[in-house]
Design a protein around this motif. Sequence first.
Motif: not given
Lengths: 327, 327
Positions: B166-168, B173-174, B199-201, B204-208
């Motif tokens: 879901a998060v992926k 979607l950007g 895990k998804a974040l 993709f090297d996104l901030e948690i």
Amino acid sequence: MATIQEVAKYAGVSVATVSRVINTPDKVRKHTQFKVQNAIRELNYEPSVLGRSLRTSQTRLFLVLLPSISNPFYAQIINGIQNKAIESGYNILLCETDSDPAREVIFFNMIKNKLADGIISMDPTVNKERLIELSTKYPIVQCSEYAKDNTLSYVTIDSERAAYQAVKHLIKLGHKKIGLINFDKKFLYASERYRGYEKALKEFDLEIKDDWIYNTKHLNFESGQQAMRVLLNQADRPTAVFAVSDVLAVGALKELHINQLRVPEEMALFGFDNIEFSNVVYPPLTTVAQPMYDMGSISVQMLMSKIRGEEVESLVLDHHLIIRETT
Amino acid sequence: MATIQEVAKYAGVSVATVSRVINTPDKVRKHTQFKVQNAIRELNYEPSVLGRSLRTSQTRLFLVLLPSISNPFYAQIINGIQNKAIESGYNILLCETDSDPAREVIFFNMIKNKLADGIISMDPTVNKERLIELSTKYPIVQCSEYAKDNTLSYVTIDSERAAYQAVKHLIKLGHKKIGLINFDKKFLYASERYRGYEKALKEFDLEIKDDWIYNTKHLNFESGQQAMRVLLNQADRPTAVFAVSDVLAVGALKELHINQLRVPEEMALFGFDNIEFSNVVYPPLTTVAQPMYDMGSISVQMLMSKIRGEEVESLVLDHHLIIRETT
DNA sequence: CTGAAAGCGCTAACAG
DNA sequence: CTGTTAGCGCTTTCAG
């Protein structure tokens, strides 16, 4: 599970004494009581409901019949039932009939079989004759829905009056063309709400147009949506709609969104039941609130009275309108 | 209710024969069968479950434990349970625990007392130790929620993977700033869905960001709404939110409406469970569908196997994403 | 105050 | 193929 015999042997007394300690402790000497209590604790004994029931014919359990748990309308009533029941030392079992007569029979048999001490029926699809017949022998109370038979007790609201007030509210707002989304009129509340609708329109000399009335077959979102679709498809369409159940109203609201109609400007909507959803949709739904929790707890009180063999008066509780943003 | 003795007398046979006609008709001569059947009909006899249970220790009834019927998530599972149960000659009793341990005990005692043959537990708040202990003696299956203990059987989905997907989807979607509305992490599924999110974040090297994560105390619309309110109040707010339950997502959606935010343009929203209501709100909610009906019917099959004394393998079923209009 | 015994409605050996 | 009987776990007279 230990049995009463084992406890008796362990405590060095007879089974009768064990039974007395559990049910009528006063009739047992303190010292004996103590020995038995101790044995009960040691052996982790719990009386078997089965053995007891077979003997005494009571289970301290009752059945709550409802057509479907997916209608959120029942959630709060059940809350009231559950709390009051527990308070009275009873437990409840929820029985979903799915409006299936065969399933109904199964649950009715449970009471015949002494597996339960009473029934609260909230099922509008219940076989009324059978219910009436059963009620001559067993404690039964109807909640919300009811059969027009004075041998049967019920707690409900004045659906006709509530509907009348709802429609009148729409009229006062200036609406002259008012539609109705109703449920199958074989259900008493559906026909009563229809009468309220009719009465209000007649009183203000407004037209009752068959095309503006839609009776759904089912009580779900989709039916409500479909009903609204039909209503919108008319050349001369209503400017406001009264739906006899929030579930239908919420479905109808979806159709309005799809058609990009502004609510309440282009179409006003009045629901019924004040289910939790009704305040979550956008815009929040104007609706009729029933005292659901009270209906639940009162029906338990009535049932308890019946179990005690007392006479019980049926009850009609107050409702009130909740004006939110769809009108 | 007539008893077996009365039937026997009426038919001019012994009670044993009546019992045989009911349970093992082949062992009785046709003619005798007929006489007995006739007596049964005449006297309107139905075997007492109580007497039978006391003797055979089986009731052909089982308990379904759920925290609250007001969560529509359970409705469809119960459907699956009910249909499969009836098919197997069993009946179910719904037991609402209200996440109250005391109430739980009552229902557990019912099985100890042989008032039911098995339990399907869907209650995440259930006392796991007690459940595990009980499961060594009685047939118990967990549905949807489960304890991480291999003595206990369950049927569920891979919540972590579903959340991850879901998060992926939001990321694809950007979206770079993705919030989470979670439920109390003491519930296994809540912590699993959290892990999927994380895990998804990370992938993709996104901030948690802690500020973008809100754990609700309750599972209702209001909590979801409140969660979204908090999320929106941040200076640097997320552009998409994943809610671990549709109930929360729907509440969150309401808050977005109130703030006049366009969905999904200004805020995307991903739910979980695919409850009926998720497709009625506007815009229809993107969500994760669990095979609820199957989960229900499979858990019955597992329970039946257990009752027959067979070994049972736990099962993880497939889920799938339902992309609607909030993303 | 306590125990012995009957019996709630049913099934399952056991005998015949 | 059918009847007799014991007993599932409990409560409740009835005696003592």
